[in-house]
Write an enzyme that holds these catalytic residues in place. Structure first.
Site, PDB file in Angstrom:
ATOM      1  N   ARG A  25      -5.333  -3.261   0.145  1.00 51.67           N
ATOM      2  CA  ARG A  25      -5.952  -2.025   0.634  1.00 51.67           C
ATOM      3  C   ARG A  25      -6.838  -1.403  -0.441  1.00 51.67           C
ATOM      4  O   ARG A  25      -6.471  -1.349  -1.613  1.00 51.67           O
ATOM      5  CB  ARG A  25      -4.889  -1.017   1.058  1.00 51.67           C
ATOM      6  CG  ARG A  25      -4.044  -1.501   2.224  1.00 51.67           C
ATOM      7  CD  ARG A  25      -3.075  -0.464   2.715  1.00 51.67           C
ATOM      8  NE  ARG A  25      -2.180  -1.032   3.715  1.00 51.67           N
ATOM      9  CZ  ARG A  25      -1.159  -0.381   4.286  1.00 51.67           C
ATOM     10  NH1 ARG A  25      -0.930   0.875   3.945  1.00 51.67           N
ATOM     11  NH2 ARG A  25      -0.399  -0.978   5.173  1.00 51.67           N
ATOM     12  N   ARG A  29       7.453  -0.644  -3.339  1.00 51.79           N
ATOM     13  CA  ARG A  29       8.057   0.692  -3.392  1.00 51.79           C
ATOM     14  C   ARG A  29       9.573   0.602  -3.435  1.00 51.79           C
ATOM     15  O   ARG A  29      10.232   1.459  -4.049  1.00 51.79           O
ATOM     16  CB  ARG A  29       7.586   1.530  -2.205  1.00 51.79           C
ATOM     17  CG  ARG A  29       6.100   1.844  -2.261  1.00 51.79           C
ATOM     18  CD  ARG A  29       5.659   2.841  -1.209  1.00 51.79           C
ATOM     19  NE  ARG A  29       4.233   3.149  -1.364  1.00 51.79           N
ATOM     20  CZ  ARG A  29       3.618   4.187  -0.813  1.00 51.79           C
ATOM     21  NH1 ARG A  29       4.313   5.027  -0.047  1.00 51.79           N
ATOM     22  NH2 ARG A  29       2.328   4.397  -0.999  1.00 51.79           N
ATOM     23  N   SER A  48       6.614   3.243   7.712  1.00 49.34           N
ATOM     24  CA  SER A  48       6.189   3.989   8.899  1.00 49.34           C
ATOM     25  C   SER A  48       6.516   3.137  10.105  1.00 49.34           C
ATOM     26  O   SER A  48       6.044   1.998  10.204  1.00 49.34           O
ATOM     27  CB  SER A  48       4.682   4.284   8.859  1.00 49.34           C
ATOM     28  OG  SER A  48       4.381   5.306   7.939  1.00 49.34           O
ATOM     29  N   GLU A  73       7.200   8.003   1.003  1.00 53.67           N
ATOM     30  CA  GLU A  73       7.188   7.099   2.161  1.00 53.67           C
ATOM     31  C   GLU A  73       7.383   5.651   1.729  1.00 53.67           C
ATOM     32  O   GLU A  73       6.739   5.168   0.799  1.00 53.67           O
ATOM     33  CB  GLU A  73       5.853   7.230   2.903  1.00 53.67           C
ATOM     34  CG  GLU A  73       5.741   6.299   4.093  1.00 53.67           C
ATOM     35  CD  GLU A  73       4.308   5.897   4.406  1.00 53.67           C
ATOM     36  OE1 GLU A  73       4.111   4.760   4.857  1.00 53.67           O
ATOM     37  OE2 GLU A  73       3.399   6.709   4.162  1.00 53.67           O
ATOM     38  N   ARG A  78       1.066   3.131  -5.219  1.00 50.71           N
ATOM     39  CA  ARG A  78      -0.219   3.024  -4.514  1.00 50.71           C
ATOM     40  C   ARG A  78      -1.079   1.946  -5.180  1.00 50.71           C
ATOM     41  O   ARG A  78      -1.932   2.227  -6.002  1.00 50.71           O
ATOM     42  CB  ARG A  78      -0.926   4.380  -4.515  1.00 50.71           C
ATOM     43  CG  ARG A  78      -2.002   4.514  -3.447  1.00 50.71           C
ATOM     44  CD  ARG A  78      -2.532   5.931  -3.397  1.00 50.71           C
ATOM     45  NE  ARG A  78      -1.539   6.884  -3.000  1.00 50.71           N
ATOM     46  CZ  ARG A  78      -1.209   7.159  -1.727  1.00 50.71           C
ATOM     47  NH1 ARG A  78      -1.823   6.540  -0.758  1.00 50.71           N
ATOM     48  NH2 ARG A  78      -0.295   8.046  -1.450  1.00 50.71           N
TER      49      ARG A  78
END
Length: 421
Positions: free
Chosen positions: A260, A388, A350, A347, A275
Site C-alpha cells: 500500500r 501488527r 476490519s 486497529e 503503517r
C-alpha cells in the site's frame, strides 16, 4: 456498485445515505446520465424502426420497377445518424458506469451516524490493557535491541516504511501467520494461496479502483497492481460466476504480502510495524446468501477475535460509524489491539459486510432452488494483520530485562522457543 434502478427510483434516500459518509458523492450525475441514456435508446430504437420500414420500401420499389434512389439516400443518411447516436450512447453508458463506480455503498441501518473514528461505538473488550511494573518500550526499540527488526537495512535496500525481519523476528512473523491459517482451516475455511499481482478488473471489482488508485502500487508496463490485501484476488475467484446455492456459504482464508502506498498518511505511525508499505496479512473471505450475511458477519468477526483470545492479547471491538466506514462496506467491525507504546488501541482487523455491492461490480450470483439467480453477499476481514500482531506480541509480552516471552499458543510454531532474548 449500487443498483442503478435503485438509485434512480430512490434518489433522495441515496443522497441522504451519502450525506452520512465522509467525502462528497455526485448522485445527480447518475440521474442525469441515466436520463440521457434512456433518451438515446429511445431515439436510436425509433430511427432503427424507421430505417427498417424504409428498407422494406426500397425492396418494394425495386420489385415494382419504381425509383428507390430517394429512399436509399434517406436510409444512408439515417444510418449515419444511427451510428453517431450509438457511439454517443456507448460514451454515456461508460460515463454512467464510472459515475456509479465512484459512489460508495449505503450504510446498514444498524451503523451509527458519525463524522470520524471518534464516533465509533465500542461493542466489547477482551482483557484489560497490559500493565507493567517497569517502563515498557515500543516494539521498534525492542526489536532493534533484540536484533529481530532491522529498519535501517530496509531503508538502505528499499526506503522508508519497510522492515527487515531477522532471526527470531522472522520466525515469529512466520509462526504467527502459520498459526492463524491453521486455526482458520480448523474452522472450515479453505486455504488459498493467490497471486500477489492482480489486474485492473480485479481491483475495480472489490472497490479499490477507481477511487483509491493513488494508494495502489502499479506494475510498470502492465495493467497489473500489487495486491493491497488478499481480499482482492480471493473475492475475484468467483467473478462472473453463478454459484450453486447449496455451496454457500463459501469460506476462504489466504496469506499474502500486502502493498500500500499509504497516500495521505504522512507523519502517522512512521516508526515500527504499524503503517508499512509492505506487510503480511491473513485474510478471511466469505460468499453468502443475502439472508445469511448478517449472521456470517458476526461469525467472521468472532473468528478473527479468536486469534487474539488464544494469544491472550487485550483488544476491543468497535462498530464503525458512517463517516469512518470503508468505501465498499455496508457495515464494519474494527478489532483494535492494545499497544502499550501508544497507550491506546490500534486497529488490527476490519471485518466488513459488503452486501451485494462488490458482487454487482463482479457479477457474482448464486442459483436458487427455483432456478432463479441472485447476487451473493461478500464479506471479508483480516484474520489478522500479521505485522501488527508481531508488534502487539513484542509490546504486550515484553519483560523488564528487554526479552519477550513467546505466547503459549505460538511455542509449537517457534520450535519450542519460549523467550526471545
Amino acid at each position: 456498485m449500487l443498483d442503478v434502478k435503485f438509485v434512480t427510483e430512490n434518489p433522495d434516500e441515496v443522497k441522504a445515505a451519502m450525506a452520512t459518509r465522509s467525502g462528497s458523492y455526485d448522485v445527480d450525475a447518475v440521474l442525469v446520465l441515466h436520463g440521457k441514456r434512456k433518451e438515446l435508446i429511445k431515439k436510436t430504437e425509433a430511427m432503427k424502426a424507421e430505417r427498417n420500414r424504409a428498407t422494406e420500401e426500397v425492396a418494394k420499389l425495386k420489385k415494382s420497377g419504381g425509383d428507390a434512389s430517394e429512399t436509399i439516400a434517406r436510409v444512408k443518411a439515417d444510418n449515419q445518424i444511427i451510428k453517431e447516436t450509438d457511439e454517443e450512447l456507448s460514451r454515456v453508458e461508460k460515463d454512467l458506469k464510472d459515475a456509479l463506480l465512484n459512489i460508495p455503498n449505503i450504510p446498514d441501518k444498524s451503523v451509527p451516524f458519525g463524522k470520524d473514528d471518534s464516533d465509533n461505538v465500542e461493542q466489547r473488550r477482551f482483557l484489560q490493557p497490559t500493565k507493567f511494573d517497569f517502563a515498557p518500550k515500543p516494539h521498534w526499540e525492542l526489536g532493534e535491541k533484540l536484533g529481530v527488526l532491522d529498519a535501517p537495512s530496509a531503508a538502505k535496500i528499499t526506503g522508508a516504511r519497510f522492515t527487515v525481519y531477522r532471526g527470531l523476528g522472522a520466525r515469529l512473523e512466520r509462526a504467527l501467520y502459520n498459526f492463524m491459517l491453521d486455526r482458520h482451516i480448523e474452522k472450515g475455511y479453505t486455504e488459498i494461496f493467490p497471486p500477489f499481482m492482480v489486474n485492473r478488473d480485479s481491483m475495480t471489482g472489490t472497490g479499490q479502483l477507481p477511487k483509491f488508485e493513488e494508494d495502489a502500487f502499479a506494475v510498470k508496463n502492465t495493467d497489473y497492481f500489487l495486491v493491497p490485501t488478499a481480499e482482492v484476488p480471493v473475492t475475484n475467484l468467483h467473478r462472473a460466476e453463478i454459484i450453486p446455492e447449496k455451496a454457500l456459504p463459501i469460506k476462504y482464508c489466504a496469506y499474502t504480502a500486502c502493498f500500500r502506498g499509504e497516500a495521505g498518511s504522512a507523519g502517522r505511525d512512521t516508526r515500527g510495524l504499524i503503517r508499512q508499505h509492505q506487510f503480511n496479512k491473513v485474510e478471511l473471505v466469505k460468499f453468502t446468501r443475502p439472508e445469511d450475511s448478517e449472521k456470517e458477519h458476526e461469525e467472521l468477526t468472532a473468528q478473527a477475535e479468536s486469534i487474539l483470545k488464544e494469544l491472550k492479547i487485550p483488544y476491543r471491538v468497535v462498530l464503525l460509524c458512517s463517516g469512518d466506514l470503508g468505501f465498499s462496506a455496508a457495515k464494519t467491525y474494527d478489532i483494535e489491539v492494545w499497544m502499550p507504546s501508544y497507550n491506546r488501541y490500534v486497529e488490527i482487523s476490519s471485518c466488513s459486510n459488503y452486501t451485494d455491492y462488490q458482487a454487482r461490480r463482479m457479477n457474482i450470483k448464486y442459483r436458487k432452488a427455483d432456478g432463479k439467480t441472485e447476487l451473493v453477499h461478500t464479506l471479508n476481514g483480516s484474520g489478522l494483520a500479521v505485522g501488527r500482531t508481531t508488534a502487539a506480541v513484542l509490546e504486550n509480552y515484553q519483560n523488564a530485562d528487554g526479552s519477550v516471552t513467546v505466547p503459549d499458543a505460538l511455542v509449537p510454531y517457534m520450535g519450542g522457543i519460549r523467550v526471545i532474548k
